[in-house]
Write an enzyme that holds these catalytic residues in place. Structure first.
Site, PDB file in Angstrom:
ATOM      1  CG  HIS A 212       7.368  -7.814  25.711  1.00  0.00           C
ATOM      2  ND1 HIS A 212       8.699  -7.875  26.027  1.00  0.00           N
ATOM      3  CD2 HIS A 212       7.054  -9.008  25.206  1.00  0.00           C
ATOM      4  CE1 HIS A 212       9.164  -9.063  25.713  1.00  0.00           C
ATOM      5  NE2 HIS A 212       8.191  -9.772  25.215  1.00  0.00           N
TER       6      HIS A 212
HETATM    7  C1  T46 Z   1       8.696 -13.073  24.654  1.00  0.00           C
HETATM    8  C2  T46 Z   1       9.728 -13.510  25.640  1.00  0.00           C
HETATM    9  C3  T46 Z   1       9.461 -14.863  26.191  1.00  0.00           C
HETATM   10  C4  T46 Z   1      15.504 -10.186  17.939  1.00  0.00           C
HETATM   11  O1  T46 Z   1      16.274  -9.520  17.234  1.00  0.00           O
HETATM   12  N1  T46 Z   1      14.837 -11.263  17.418  1.00  0.00           N
HETATM   13  C5  T46 Z   1      13.968 -12.008  18.142  1.00  0.00           C
HETATM   14  O2  T46 Z   1      13.389 -12.972  17.622  1.00  0.00           O
HETATM   15  C6  T46 Z   1      13.763 -11.658  19.525  1.00  0.00           C
HETATM   16  C7  T46 Z   1      12.795 -12.459  20.374  1.00  0.00           C
HETATM   17  C8  T46 Z   1      14.434 -10.591  20.037  1.00  0.00           C
HETATM   18  N2  T46 Z   1      15.301  -9.887  19.263  1.00  0.00           N
HETATM   19  C9  T46 Z   1      16.044  -8.764  19.871  1.00  0.00           C
HETATM   20  C10 T46 Z   1      15.175  -7.593  20.277  1.00  0.00           C
HETATM   21  C11 T46 Z   1      15.932  -7.009  21.435  1.00  0.00           C
HETATM   22  O3  T46 Z   1      16.907  -6.091  20.970  1.00  0.00           O
HETATM   23  O4  T46 Z   1      16.660  -9.229  21.050  1.00  0.00           O
HETATM   24  C12 T46 Z   1      16.650  -8.215  22.050  1.00  0.00           C
HETATM   25  C13 T46 Z   1      16.004  -8.727  23.333  1.00  0.00           C
HETATM   26  O5  T46 Z   1      14.602  -8.920  23.099  1.00  0.00           O
HETATM   27  P1  T46 Z   1      13.530  -8.782  24.278  1.00  0.00           P
HETATM   28  O6  T46 Z   1      13.941  -7.714  25.209  1.00  0.00           O
HETATM   29  O7  T46 Z   1      12.180  -8.643  23.634  1.00  0.00           O
HETATM   30  O8  T46 Z   1      13.665 -10.211  25.001  1.00  0.00           O
HETATM   31  P2  T46 Z   1      12.733 -10.813  26.143  1.00  0.00           P
HETATM   32  O9  T46 Z   1      13.406 -12.033  26.640  1.00  0.00           O
HETATM   33  O10 T46 Z   1      12.351  -9.790  27.145  1.00  0.00           O
HETATM   34  O11 T46 Z   1      11.387 -11.231  25.382  1.00  0.00           O
HETATM   35  C14 T46 Z   1      11.443 -12.301  24.463  1.00  0.00           C
HETATM   36  C15 T46 Z   1      10.512 -12.007  23.291  1.00  0.00           C
HETATM   37  O12 T46 Z   1      10.832 -10.715  22.742  1.00  0.00           O
HETATM   38  C16 T46 Z   1       9.069 -12.028  23.671  1.00  0.00           C
HETATM   39  O13 T46 Z   1       8.280 -12.131  22.519  1.00  0.00           O
HETATM   40  O14 T46 Z   1       7.530 -13.436  24.748  1.00  0.00           O
HETATM   41  O15 T46 Z   1      11.053 -13.495  25.095  1.00  0.00           O
END
Ligand code: T46
Length: 152
Positions: A70
């Site tokens: 993303h």
């Molecule tokens: C990025 C990479 C390096 C939250 O509730 N709070 C938060 O601060 C974050 C980061 C995520 N979440 C929740 C949202 C989703 O339901 O945790 C779940 C997993 O998030 P996501 O699929 O976005 O995780 P990654 O590892 O794919 O991405 C994250 C960050 O979202 C993104 O900004 O740069 O880590």
């Protein structure tokens, strides 16, 4: 990719379409070496070109897993491999580049409108992220085609 330890303020004025993978840079953080173990610290606005509003970390990542996939509309982040190593693919909608993070005193600064994918996590690795804003799902571009259309 050059290492820089002096930060300049994050550019929050430029239009998002100007983002380039070349703007993503590695920052060298302070290191206090000590026979008892080393220490690295990060101060928002000093070592980072933004104030830190949020920290989160990825851990227990299984072998072969991928994170990210993303971009963010306004968020600035610093990614640090505080343990182990992983790789980050950066994509501005025109070009892609791959960066490996494998030192706890080195961070990768990523600004808005850069698609990122994380892979190649080593066993026991931990990715610490320092972010300029609190979590906001509305800030995410999760559809690659829509991201490219807007970035282009
Ligand atoms: C990025 C990479 C390096 C939250 O509730 N709070 C938060 O601060 C974050 C980061 C995520 N979440 C929740 C949202 C989703 O339901 O945790 C779940 C997993 O998030 P996501 O699929 O976005 O995780 P990654 O590892 O794919 O991405 C994250 C960050 O979202 C993104 O900004 O740069 O880590």
């Amino acid at each position: 990719m050059p290492l820089r330890s002096v930060v300049r303020p994050a550019d929050t004025e430029s239009p998002a379409a100007a983002a380039s993978v070349d703007d993503c840079r590695l920052i060298e953080l302070p290191r206090i070496t000590d026979p008892r173990g080393n220490l690295t610290f990060v101060e928002g606005g000093v070592h980072l070109p933004f104030s830190i509003a949020r920290a989160y970390y990825l851990y227990d990542v299984p072998g072969g897993a991928e994170r990210g996939g993303h971009a963010h509309r306004a968020l600035h982040q610093l990614l640090i491999a505080v343990a182990g190593s992983f790789e980050v693919v950066l994509d501005d909608g025109r070009r892609r580049r791959r960066v490996q993070l494998n030192r706890p005193y080195r961070g990768l600064l990523i600004g808005p409108m850069i698609w990122r994918e994380l892979d190649g996590f080593s066993s026991g690795s931990v990715c610490l992220v320092l972010a300029s804003q609190r979590y906001d799902e509305a800030d995410y571009h999760r559809d690659y085609a829509a991201f490219v259309a807007e970035a282009g």
